[in-house]
Every structure is written in structure tokens, then in C-alpha cells.
Scaffold this motif. Structure first.
Motif, mmCIF file in Angstrom:
data_model
loop_
_atom_site.group_PDB
_atom_site.id
_atom_site.type_symbol
_atom_site.label_atom_id
_atom_site.label_comp_id
_atom_site.label_asym_id
_atom_site.label_seq_id
_atom_site.Cartn_x
_atom_site.Cartn_y
_atom_site.Cartn_z
ATOM 1 N N GLN A 163 23.311 22.237 -50.326
ATOM 2 C CA GLN A 163 24.728 22.008 -50.044
ATOM 3 C C GLN A 163 24.941 21.070 -48.856
ATOM 4 O OE1 GLN A 163 26.494 25.865 -49.573
ATOM 5 N NE2 GLN A 163 26.416 26.357 -51.766
ATOM 6 N N TYR A 164 24.057 21.142 -47.860
ATOM 7 C CA TYR A 164 24.278 20.280 -46.693
ATOM 8 C C TYR A 164 24.036 18.806 -47.018
ATOM 9 C CZ TYR A 164 19.225 21.201 -46.231
ATOM 10 O OH TYR A 164 17.885 21.359 -46.465
ATOM 11 N N VAL A 165 23.143 18.506 -47.971
ATOM 12 C CA VAL A 165 22.958 17.120 -48.386
ATOM 13 C C VAL A 165 24.155 16.647 -49.205
ATOM 14 C CG1 VAL A 165 21.549 15.584 -49.813
ATOM 15 C CG2 VAL A 165 20.448 17.224 -48.284
ATOM 16 N N GLU A 166 24.665 17.492 -50.077
ATOM 17 C CA GLU A 166 25.856 17.127 -50.842
ATOM 18 C C GLU A 166 27.054 16.914 -49.922
ATOM 19 O OE1 GLU A 166 26.422 20.206 -53.664
ATOM 20 O OE2 GLU A 166 24.714 19.613 -54.931
ATOM 21 N N GLY A 172 30.158 10.497 -46.654
ATOM 22 C CA GLY A 172 29.890 9.068 -46.589
ATOM 23 C C GLY A 172 28.624 8.689 -45.858
ATOM 24 N N ALA A 173 27.694 9.623 -45.662
ATOM 25 C CA ALA A 173 26.440 9.318 -44.972
ATOM 26 C C ALA A 173 25.579 8.399 -45.838
ATOM 27 C CB ALA A 173 25.686 10.606 -44.653
ATOM 28 N N ARG A 180 16.359 10.556 -43.017
ATOM 29 C CA ARG A 180 15.866 10.818 -41.660
ATOM 30 C C ARG A 180 16.317 12.184 -41.158
ATOM 31 N NH1 ARG A 180 17.779 5.564 -40.934
ATOM 32 N NH2 ARG A 180 19.566 6.406 -39.790
ATOM 33 N N ARG A 181 17.545 12.559 -41.449
ATOM 34 C CA ARG A 181 18.122 13.762 -40.834
ATOM 35 C C ARG A 181 17.776 15.032 -41.604
ATOM 36 N NH1 ARG A 181 19.279 17.604 -38.772
ATOM 37 N NH2 ARG A 181 21.085 18.208 -37.507
#
Length: 295
Positions: A163-166, A172-173, A180-181
Motif C-alpha cells: 500500500q505504501y508504494v501505491e 506522483g513519486a 531508492r526509498r
């Protein structure tokens, strides 16, 4: 992760052995008691004070050749592993984020490399580019790279569904920032395991190629080359292959032991290990007797 690996007995043993091998590769040629290329009249000599491991069929000191050849063997295995890491891991991570076309192309390339027999392909490339260890190791590393591609892709797919990647994508990342993050920290443990295993595989590949006389111009010594030359004179020196074979076996064993240690301390297993040690420490603190008070 390094502290967790060193907290295991197997991790400490693997690191100690690999550190000794690295020092041998770094300082071995300087520690050689004699010129490893100098031939002599005392051929196929046994162990003595002048020749701790005897001499070969040309009268060259075996110990000096073993120490001098350690650098080529170690550097060759590192070239295989690092080439496979760069060629495989980066496309494996990016294949999840750069669209279906890039994913399809990289998957087909990985399948093609898996289908190629690396030894025959390495021989063919060396025939075109010249007999050199660098050419052989770069080609071999590219052929081994599908291992890193599949490991990196599988780990990235698991992270990409989180969920944090979505949320980062919705915000807009960029792809580079997400890798990297969020992605790299999750992908690093399985890649570290694959890297340790591939270094061991690299030793076997380097030894196999140099055993066949591929990649190194004679009379340059290598562990595989020494093993091949010793096998031709077993009737005179039956114990001669023991030293290079033992070095190869110990190095590959230490690489696999390190890979197992990294796997044991990463992911859920690593967190369980840390939690169990914290619980054990808390129990020990609770069971310690309170200090006696003064009168």
C-alpha cells in the motif's frame, strides 16, 4: 544486517574464512617465497624446507604458484558475481516499474541466457575476443545474471503490491525515488544471498575454465590450472592436487555458509531472531537477584 550475520556462529566463521582468502589474494603474490614462473632442475620434488609443497614437472615452486594464483582466482569470481549483479538485478527491479514492453523484453532475454550453455558460449566468445580471464568472466557473469534478475524481480513485485508504494505512485513519486526509498531496502537481503552464492559459483566457474586452460595464458598460475597440471603426475606426487582443491572447496563452502547466514537473519526469520534475543535478555534481567541493601 552485518551485525546480525556476525551474531551467528556460522556467519562469523564464513566471514573469517572469506577474509583470509581475500588477504591471500591481496598479499599472496608478495608472500611467495620464490619466483612462481622460474623453472628449475629439481622437478617433481617432494615436500622440503626449500619447497614446502614441492615442485611441479618444470621445477617451479608449488607454494609460490599457489599464492600467486590466488589473486586471479579471487578476482575472477568477483568479476562473475558483480557482472551478474549489475546485468541482472537492475533490469529485474526496473521491469516491474517501466511498463509491459520493457518487462517482456527483459524476460525473454533472461530466458535466452538461461538456455545458453555458459561454458561453450564462453569458449566461443574467447575465441573471438582473445584468451583472457576478463573476457571469460564478463561473459560468464552475463550468463549467470538471470539468477539476480529473477530474485530482484520477485522481491520487487512483492514490494510493488504494498500500500505504501501505491500511495507513493498516487502522490506522483518518480520511479527512481520509489526504488531508492522503498524497493531497495526490501530487495537487498535476497540479492545479498544471491551474491554470496554467486561468488561461490564464480570460484567453481573460474576453476573449471582455468582447469581447461581457458581465460589465462600459460604459464600464469591459477588454482584450477595447478589442479590440472598436478593430475598429470599423480604417480609421482599423488598428494599434489590436495592443496588447490582444498582452497577451492573451503572458499565455495564459506560463500554458501555466508549465504545461509544472511538468509537466516533477513526478513521474518531475522526479526524473529532479534525478538527472541530481546526476550531472552529481558528474562535474564528479570531473573537477576536484586542487590543486597545496606544496614
Amino acid at each position: 544486517m552485518v551485525r546480525r550475520v556476525l551474531s551467528l556462529t556460522s556467519g562469523r566463521i564464513a566471514v573469517a574464512v572469506l577474509t583470509a582468502i581475500a588477504l591471500l589474494a591481496l598479499f599472496g603474490p608478495l608472500l611467495a617465497p620464490q619466483d612462481p614462473l622460474a623453472a628449475g632442475d629439481n622437478t617433481l620434488a617432494g615436500v622440503s624446507g626449500a619447497h614446502w609443497l614441492g615442485t611441479d614437472h618444470l621445477g617451479r615452486d608449488v607454494l609460490s604458484r599457489l599464492l600467486d594464483g590466488s589473486r586471479v582466482s579471487v578476482l575472477g569470481s568477483l568479476e562473475v558475481a558483480l557482472t551478474a549483479l549489475v546485468v541482472g538485478a537492475i533490469p529485474g527491479i526496473l521491469s516491474v516499474h517501466l511498463g509491459r514492453a520493457f518487462e517482456w523484453i527483459t524476460l525473454r532475454l533472461a530466458d535466452t541466457l538461461v538456455a545458453l550453455p555458459f561454458l561453450l558460449f564462453a569458449v566461443a566468445v574467447i575465441a573471438l575476443l582473445g584468451n583472457g580471464i576478463t573476457q571469460a568472466m564478463l561473459v560468464t557473469g552475463a550468463l549467470v545474471s538471470p539468477l539476480f534478475y529473477r530474485v530482484a524481480r520477485a522481491a520487487t513485485l512483492a514490494v510493488a503490491r504494498s500500500q505504501y508504494v501505491e500511495a507513493a505512485l498516487v502522490a506522483g513519486a518518480s520511479t527512481g525515488w520509489i526504488v531508492r526509498r522503498h524497493v531497495w531496502a526490501k530487495v537487498l537481503p535476497p540479492i545479498a544471498v544471491a551474491l554470496a552464492q554467486t561468488i561461490g559459483v564464480g570460484f567453481v566457474i573460474v576453476s573449471s575454465l582455468t582447469f581447461l586452460g581457458i581465460g589465462v595464458q600459460p604459464p600464469a598460475p591459477t588454482w584450477g590450472g595447478l589442479l590440472a597440471s598436478d593430475l598429470g603426475y599423480l604417480s609421482h606426487r599423488p598428494w599434489a592436487p590436495f592443496a588447490p582443491a582444498l582452497l577451492i572447496m573451503i572458499t565455495v563452502w564459506a560463500c554458501n555458509l555466508l549465504a545461509d547466514a544472511i538468509r537466516d537473519v533477513s526478513g521474518e526469520a531475522g526479526r524473529a531472531l532479534v525478538n527472541s534475543r530481546k526476550a531472552r535478555a529481558n528474562r535474564l534481567d528479570q531473573t537477576d537477584p536484586a542487590p543486597a541493601g545496606g544496614a
